[in-house]
Design an enzyme around this catalytic site. Structure first.
Site, mmCIF file in Angstrom:
data_model
loop_
_atom_site.group_PDB
_atom_site.id
_atom_site.type_symbol
_atom_site.label_atom_id
_atom_site.label_comp_id
_atom_site.label_asym_id
_atom_site.label_seq_id
_atom_site.Cartn_x
_atom_site.Cartn_y
_atom_site.Cartn_z
ATOM 1 N N SER B 327 -64.628 1.122 1.988
ATOM 2 C CA SER B 327 -64.974 0.424 3.227
ATOM 3 C C SER B 327 -65.637 1.322 4.261
ATOM 4 C CB SER B 327 -63.727 -0.208 3.835
ATOM 5 O OG SER B 327 -63.187 -1.115 2.900
ATOM 6 N N ASP B 351 -63.803 -16.249 6.291
ATOM 7 C CA ASP B 351 -63.274 -15.378 5.238
ATOM 8 C C ASP B 351 -61.960 -15.960 4.775
ATOM 9 O OD1 ASP B 351 -62.136 -13.424 3.703
ATOM 10 O OD2 ASP B 351 -61.981 -11.932 5.336
ATOM 11 N N ASP B 366 -60.998 -9.977 -1.230
ATOM 12 C CA ASP B 366 -60.766 -9.173 -0.039
ATOM 13 C C ASP B 366 -59.498 -8.362 -0.280
ATOM 14 O OD1 ASP B 366 -61.415 -8.424 2.663
ATOM 15 O OD2 ASP B 366 -59.600 -9.523 3.270
#
Lengths: 379, 655
Positions: B327, B351, B366
């Site tokens: 990330s 999301d 995720d």
């Protein structure tokens, strides 16, 4: 020596030429020769000072010996020549006896048997005595006979010379053997030995050289001669001495590296720097000029010695004195020639300069005898 | 007078004697002349030959080792020192029977079998004749004494004083500073054999290796007079060696130590840069090794262990460890999206914890994804996508962006290349693109590759050093720097360190170019917004469920300065579709790598760093506290220095 000097010296026969007895005649000392010898000794001590490399004790020991050598000169000069004449055969025979004794009972030092020892009392080298005894004996033998000597007498003289020379050579001590032989032959030459004898000897020696090589010379002696022609054949062994000494002398150049500055001498490259090879120290540190000065000094001493010999009051005195001077020269020549690589290495010191007492004392005694025969009245 | 004597013709005999004496004298003169000729030959005509023979006999040219330049940190603390050590040297040419001498030495010094072998090895690699060769380093005092007593038995043996390298901080700075090793034959093939003729050590790693030329200095000479036994009597004509240049590094050993403490024995790496210059303030790689053992020499067993350990202590993770950035790559993707118009700060997506490419079954999850589909970050814009680290947002963004744009943009940040100016050994990482994939794997670029790249996974690899550059570029709002260890060089003269060493503006100081990224479409406002989003990662708290910055809970609650950061958690092994990541079931080396990149203060940053903890777990929980510890140390120092801004306070204090 001018011709008029020579004429005066002949008349009145046997007496000192300048008959007015000067102080030194009474002291039986020749001031010129003493002065020349003293300059030589002083010069030698300067070089020795460098060669001992800071070892004060060695230097002082040599100073003492030189003192003794001077005393030997003075004492020898006081003894009248006829005493030497009477003692000559006795000393010679005693010397021969000692040499035979050395052969059987001698003390070995460094592989050669040269010394006689009375344990706890004294220790001496009979061969050293023969340097004086042999010329004395030959002069004693010839003084009664008309000169030049006839062949028969010459042969007897050769026997007188050769027997001790061979005995010394057996020890083995080639250096002293050569000196003794040279001292005896000097007498013969001065006595008028016919030149054809000299010529024939040379021819015989050259002819016999291969036989000498094969049967007389020891292995190490042959090696030394070979080394002379090619030192590099064994640079760390037999050739080491000669390589290092010629390097020392050659590197000195015209004026040398300066006193106490010789790298060869002070860094232990040069062997026997204070004894037999001291001339290499001089050559390295004082250069060609230094050695030339030395040689001139020697030449002056020889000239003065020979002149004194001609002034002697008797045949015995003349022959003896002349022979000593020539022996002195043989010393000099053998030593310098060896160190500079002309002759093979033989143990002969540089007269009156090398460290060591015996030869200096013998030599100075010899000069004392020369002065004795010059300054004592004819008999 | 007796009658028989008078018969002889005395006058005639005297005359004969005089003639003979003169003849003999002439002979004497001739023979002395012969000697004089010989002397002339030796002393005048061949003088040069004998002179040089005499010099060769006793004069040797000796080489003098130049003292190696010292290495200091930015505040003048010694990182690499020279210390005196008594060593045993032998001159092979002066020894008659080497094996006898070595046997004697073995008894005398109680040498081990290995040391014996070492002596033979070093003798065999002897380079020049007549040079004293060091065969044993660091003799003890009693060994030196025993050698002195038995000197006469050991011609050709000398005790020499040698300067050897000492690293006061040992393993703390090992990977940053590097180390020297004993010079080998192989080194000599590359090095100048003249300059290295007296040198025993050569820089082999890190700064020591890169700045070898400056550190080494120039060899000196002297002539030594030796005697017939080869012992040196005196020296003359000394041409002193030129000492090597001293180096001052950007490194701050306090930060370095803070980093080591914070890593607390875990495997990992920290690279901290000064974003204004690119200077490397800290470079930690753990586990490390003690560089001093390379100087003193070590046993085979120790070296074998160092080399074969699965924790690879000799490996510099900071410059050569290549990991998926995870990330921490997201700010780059976001900026690329803005630059190429793929997204705006206002655009929002929903999301739900997963992403699927149209018409494909594969689910891209995720980090908040759960089996019961209760994960996800809700409505997400770019800012929230950064501080919540929404994967779904970046999957979507990357899938909509031409791959060449993303690659080009990431390349501007230095990914895929080694930007460092003085760390040539650093790895390039891997910035994959369709051409690379076709070549390396023989496969075309799939849309899924872009999706993975959106969260810094897939084939993308970066080193901690590269991620520190990324952090610095963000800190500079688009100004990219090239990392550099060296701050300046100066003459290794103790006086000059005390008297004239000012902090800046000296001749030896190197320049530090900052490249402004040439991306017209990214304006200053975009950079500022991105910095704010990263600030939220650390500082946005008390927002309730799924509202806080990812790192806030771990480092943001008690922080008294403003820091911007981005966490990253990089997968090492692929988790099967439909399975949850479970640390307990994975082996040590399969667990996730924890990343954190950060810079501070947010306005006018003075430090930018990247932290990686190998198989450490979550970036925010594991790597962020390490980053904070280093930045804390840095900020404390900045505050301490700030009131004393006068130049005199910056005086460089030796030792």
């Amino acid at each position: 020596m001018s011709n008029t000097d020579f004429q005066r010296s002949l008349s009145p026969y046997g007496a000192p030429a300048d008959s007015a007895p000067r102080w030194y005649f009474r002291l039986h000392i020749d001031p010129i020769l003493v002065a020349l010898l003293s300059v030589l000794i002083a010069y030698g001590l300067v070089v020795l000072r460098s060669a001992v490399d800071g070892n004060e004790a060695l230097f002082n020991a040599q100073l003492q010996r030189m003192g003794i050598a001077y005393i030997a000169l003075i004492v020898a000069a006081q003894i009248p020549p006829h005493f030497y004449l009477r003692m000559a055969p006795l000393i010679y025979l005693l010397g021969l006896l000692f040499l035979v004794l050395v052969l059987f009972f001698g003390v070995s030092v460094k592989g050669s048997q040269r010394w006689l020892e009375v344990p706890g009392l004294l220790r001496f080298q009979p061969s050293e005595l023969m340097k004086l005894a042999v010329p004395m004996a030959v002069a004693w033998y010839l003084q009664k006979r008309s000169l030049p000597p006839r062949s028969k007498y010459t042969l007897i003289c050769l026997v007188i010379i050769t027997v001790p020379a061979l005995l010394i050579g057996r020890q083995p001590d080639l250096g002293t053997s050569i000196l003794v032989f040279g001292a005896g032959i000097s007498v013969l030459l001065l006595a008028g030995l016919a030149w054809r004898w000299v010529l024939w000897s040379v021819v015989v020696i050259v002819a016999a050289a291969p036989l000498l090589w094969q049967f007389v010379l020891e292995g190490y002696q042959r090696q030394r001669i070979l080394t002379l022609f090619d030192p590099q054949s064994d640079p760390l062994g037999a050739g080491w001495n000669i390589i290092q000494s010629t390097t020392a002398i050659g590197s000195g150049g015209l004026f040398g590296k300066g006193l106490f500055q010789g790298s060869q001498s002070h860094l232990n490259f040069l062997p026997e720097a204070r004894t037999d090879f001291i001339v290499a120290v001089m050559g390295e540190e004082l250069g060609f000029v230094g050695i030339a000065l030395l040689l001139v000094l020697y030449l002056l001493i020889i000239a003065r010695g020979l002149w004194l010999a001609t002034q002697a009051g008797s045949t015995f005195g003349r022959l003896l004195a002349g022979a000593f001077v020539l022996t002195f020269f043989v010393y000099l020549f053998v030593n310098v020639a060896m160190v500079s690589g002309i002759l093979p290495v033989v143990g002969v010191p540089l007269p009156l300069v090398s460290y060591g007492g015996t030869s200096a004392i013998t030599l100075m005694a010899g000069f004392g005898v020369i002065m004795s025969v010059r300054t004592h009245k004819a008999w | 007078m007796a009658l028989e004597l008078s018969i002889k013709d005395q006058n005639q005999e005297v005359e004969l004697f005089v003639r003979r004496a003169i003849t003999m004298f002439v002979l004497v003169v001739l023979m002395l002349g012969l000697i004089a000729l010989r002397l002339l030959e030796l002393q005048l005509w061949n003088h040069d030959t004998y002179k040089s023979r005499s010099d060769d006999n006793h004069i040797r040219v000796q080489t003098l080792t130049p003292p190696r330049g010292m290495i200091y940190d930015r505040y003048g603390r010694l990182l690499a020192d020279n210390q005196n050590a008594a060593s045993l040297a032998l001159t092979v040419e002066d020894i008659d029977e080497l094996s006898n001498t070595i046997n004697l030495l073995t008894d005398l010094l109680q040498l081990s079998k290995e040391q014996r072998t070492e002596i033979y090895e070093r003798v065999e690699t002897s380079r020049r004749p007549d040079v004293a060769l060091v065969v044993i380093d660091s003799l003890s005092e009693s060994q030196v004494a025993r050698l002195a007593v038995n000197r006469h038995l050991l011609p050709g043996i000398e005790v020499v004083n040698q300067l050897v390298r000492f690293y006061p901080f040992g393993r703390v700075a090992a990977h940053a500073v590097g180390s020297v090793r004993r010079l080998t034959d192989e080194d000599l093939r590359d090095a100048d054999p003249v300059q290295y003729s007296a040198t025993t050590f050569i820089g082999k790693r890190g700064v020591e290796a890169y700045y070898e030329q400056q550190l080494h200095g120039q060899v000196g000479y002297q002539k030594a007079e030796t005697d017939a036994l080869g012992r040196v009597r005196k020296t003359f004509d000394v041409q002193s060696p030129t000492p090597g240049k001293a180096l001052r590094l950007h490194l701050d050993i306090d930060l370095q130590q803070a980093g080591v403490v914070a890593l607390d024995g875990r495997r990992g790496a920290i690279v901290a840069l000064d974003p204004r210059t690119g200077g490397v303030l800290a470079m930690v790689s753990q586990p490390a090794y003690d560089p001093n053992i390379f100087v003193a020499g070590m046993t085979e067993a120790v070296f074998a262990e160092l080399r074969s350990s699965s924790y690879v202590p000799l490996f510099n993770r900071a410059t050569n460890g290549q990991y998926a950035p995870g990330s921490t790559f997201k700010p780059i993707v976001g900026m690329a999206g803005l630059a190429y118009g793929t997204t705006t700060w206002e655009q929002v997506i929903e999301d739900r914890g997963a992403f699927q490419l149209p018409g494909q079954e594969r689910v891209y999850r995720d980090w908040s994804w759960t089996k019961d589909n209760s994960g996800g970050q809700g409505m997400v814009d770019l800012r929230r996508a950064i501080y919540r680290s929404s994967n779904t947002y970046f999957y979507d963004l990357a899938s909509r962006m031409p791959i060449k744009d993303l690659v080009r943009f990431a390349g501007e940040f230095g990914l895929g290349t080694n930007l460092a100016l003085d760390i040539p050994a650093a790895s390039d990482g891997l910035l994959p693109d369709p051409v690379w994939k076709q070549g390396a794997k023989g496969l075309p670029w799939y849309p899924g590759d872009s999706v993975n790249m959106g969260i810094g996974q897939g084939d993308l690899l970066a080193t901690p050093l590269q991620m520190a550059v990324v952090a610095a570029t963000l800190a500079n709002r688009g100004g990219r720097v090239s990392p550099r260890m060296l701050l300046e060089t100066f003459d290794s003269n103790a006086d000059s360190i005390d008297a004239t060493a000012e902090f800046a503006g000296r001749a030896g100081e190197v320049s530090h170019p900052v490249t402004q990224l040439g991306l017209e479409k990214v304006n200053a406002e975009d950079w500022e917004n991105m910095v704010q989003a990263m600030e939220d990662v650390v500082h946005l708290g008390n927002q309730g469920f799924r509202g806080n910055g990812t790192a806030w809970a771990y480092i943001g609650q008690d922080i008294d300065y403003r820091m911007a950061g981005k966490s990253g958690t990089a997968q090492v092994v692929e988790i099967s579709q439909g399975e949850e990541y479970d640390e307990e079931t994975l082996s040590e080396f399969d667990r996730k790598h924890a990343w954190f990149i950060a810079f501070a203060p947010v306005q006018n940053p003075t430090i930018a760093l990247a932290v990686l903890v190998e198989n450490g777990g979550g970036g925010s929980s594991v790597a962020a506290p390490v980053a904070r510890a280093v930045v804390d140390a840095h900020m404390a120092k900045q505050q301490a220095l700030a009131p004393r801004a006068a130049p005199s306070s910056n005086r460089f204090v030796a030792r």
